[in-house]
Design an enzyme around this catalytic site. Structure first.
Site, PDB file in Angstrom:
ATOM      1  N   SER A 151     -50.559  -4.936  18.388  1.00 28.70           N
ATOM      2  CA  SER A 151     -49.379  -4.424  19.080  1.00 28.70           C
ATOM      3  C   SER A 151     -48.397  -3.796  18.102  1.00 28.70           C
ATOM      4  O   SER A 151     -48.044  -4.399  17.084  1.00 28.70           O
ATOM      5  CB  SER A 151     -48.679  -5.553  19.837  1.00 28.70           C
ATOM      6  OG  SER A 151     -49.459  -6.001  20.905  1.00 28.70           O
ATOM      7  N   ASP A 186     -41.106  -0.737  25.974  1.00 25.38           N
ATOM      8  CA  ASP A 186     -41.698  -1.589  24.942  1.00 25.38           C
ATOM      9  C   ASP A 186     -41.692  -0.919  23.569  1.00 25.38           C
ATOM     10  O   ASP A 186     -42.594  -1.125  22.763  1.00 25.38           O
ATOM     11  CB  ASP A 186     -43.123  -2.008  25.317  1.00 25.38           C
ATOM     12  CG  ASP A 186     -43.584  -3.254  24.560  1.00 25.38           C
ATOM     13  OD1 ASP A 186     -42.718  -4.018  24.099  1.00 25.38           O
ATOM     14  OD2 ASP A 186     -44.807  -3.448  24.421  1.00 25.38           O
ATOM     15  N   HIS A 192     -41.924  -6.115  22.300  1.00 24.32           N
ATOM     16  CA  HIS A 192     -42.349  -7.513  22.451  1.00 24.32           C
ATOM     17  C   HIS A 192     -42.765  -8.146  21.128  1.00 24.32           C
ATOM     18  O   HIS A 192     -42.918  -9.362  21.050  1.00 24.32           O
ATOM     19  CB  HIS A 192     -43.468  -7.629  23.501  1.00 24.32           C
ATOM     20  CG  HIS A 192     -44.820  -7.152  23.036  1.00 24.32           C
ATOM     21  ND1 HIS A 192     -45.328  -5.919  23.349  1.00 24.32           N
ATOM     22  CD2 HIS A 192     -45.775  -7.758  22.296  1.00 24.32           C
ATOM     23  CE1 HIS A 192     -46.527  -5.775  22.837  1.00 24.32           C
ATOM     24  NE2 HIS A 192     -46.829  -6.890  22.186  1.00 24.32           N
TER      25      HIS A 192
END
Length: 380
Positions: free
Chosen positions: A224, A149, A119
């Site tokens: 992230s 992911d 993402h």
């Protein structure tokens, strides 16, 4: 024979000596009375602790772990070009707009291979990678996997610092967990906590294919794709998701074993492959079983906790292998399962086209079925 001192002279000398003694006593009493001076019996004294030896440099394991991995942690800046449907109408802006994003990643090969989250880079038209020492490179997305992911980015460089990886299957709750990344636009931020749980399959909803590591180390937007490391400076996971509540929060990381497996597939063929059996599942509870049994004569379920097949897709590997609606799945391969996410994770550990055994309960019978998973269809 020593001559005697006259009486008047003796009295004068004695008075002089007494005066000196009284003055010294008065001065001593004044010094002891200073607040917080450390004199005995002073109620205003702040501390009587002996000075402690200074800490020796290098004794902090968090500092050591971060020094080992930190040089390989990168900031990833992205630009996405999106179409503005109202672009050019009534002065509402350009037809193509740019959206900027930021995340983290870490170098795993000295020739510029970087792991991050899907993402972070999905849909990006530009990817820039910046190292802690200030070096900056243009990055190329080699591939990403929306299911787990995980993404792989490559920069054209050699001799880069790399982060050591470790077997995440050995991670246990209670161990130290250290997160490194670039949260909220703040470069190279370190937070620490412990591993709160492992194999957390329902961290971000049912039906996930990732057995997440759960930690209370603070993770925020921008973290992230950054590494979660242990107290020895080894990567155990990729930070990917957070769950927040008022006054509290938990973070989740993709175990590095799974991340490494997905990254290897991307490096080999540009994408990751996932097994698919073609069923819709539901978590079963005793109350739900009683309701189904009371309203559906064709579906008799045991009043227990587990995972039940709600629907079998036509022409799917599950249909070809004999799986039916209302079957209670108890085991996939060698793994006992209790919820839909555990079934997904267990299926994902199989291989496309290779036999996969399922043990199910159908009514009062236990059956052993053999399925051959197909490849999970890719979503556009």
């Amino acid at each position: 024979m020593t001559p005697r001192m006259p009486a008047r002279r003796q009295a004068a000398l004695l008075a002089s000596l007494l005066g000196i003694g009284l003055g010294a006593a008065a001065l001593t009493g004044c010094r002891n009375g200073l607040p917080g001076s450390g004199g005995g019996g002073d109620p205003a004294r702040v501390s009587d602790a002996m000075p402690s030896a200074p800490l020796q440099p290098g004794n902090n394991f968090i500092v050591n772990a971060v020094a080992k991995v930190g040089p390989s942690v990168v900031r990833i800046d992205t630009v996405r070009r999106v179409i503005n449907p109202l672009g050019g109408l009534f002065g509402s802006g350009p037809t193509i707009q740019q959206q900027q994003g930021q995340g983290s990643g870490f170098i795993t090969r000295s020739d510029g291979v970087i792991l991050t989250n899907a993402h972070v880079v999905e849909g990006a038209s530009e990817v820039d990678v910046t190292l802690p020492d200030g070096r900056s490179y243009s990055g190329k997305v080699l591939g990403f996997d929306p299911v787990t992911d995980v993404a792989v980015v490559k920069v054209a460089a050699t001799g880069l610092p790399v982060a050591p990886l470790v077997d995440s299957a050995k991670v246990r709750p209670g161990e130290w967990a250290i997160a490194i990344g670039n949260p909220l636009g703040l470069d190279f931020t370190v937070t620490a906590g412990i591993i709160s749980a492992v194999q957390r399959t329902n961290a971000v909803g049912e039906g996930q294919r990732v057995p997440y590591l759960q930690t209370d180390a603070a993770v925020n937007p921008g973290n992230s794709g950054g590494p979660l490391i242990n107290d020895r400076g080894q990567v155990i996971g990729i930070n990917t998701a957070i769950r927040q509540a008022p006054g509290a929060g938990l973070s989740f990381a993709i175990p590095i074993n799974l991340s490494r497996q997905i990254a290897a597939q991307i490096l080999e063929r540009g994408r990751a492959s996932h097994p698919y059996i073609g069923v819709r599942l539901q978590a079963l509870t005793p109350q739900l079983a009683r309701e189904v049994n009371a309203t559906n004569a064709e579906c008799r379920l045991p009043e227990t906790n587990g995972v039940v097949v709600v629907e079998v897709m036509p022409g799917s590997p599950a249909e070809r292998g004999g799986l039916r609606a209302c079957d209670l799945i108890e085991r996939v391969g060698d793994t006992a399962v209790d919820n839909p996410s555990e079934v997904q994770v267990a299926v994902d550990q199989g291989r496309v086209g290779q036999p996969l055994s399922l043990r199910v309960q159908r009514g009062q019978r236990q059956l052993n079925l053999q399925l051959r998973p197909a490849e999970l269809p890719r979503q556009n």
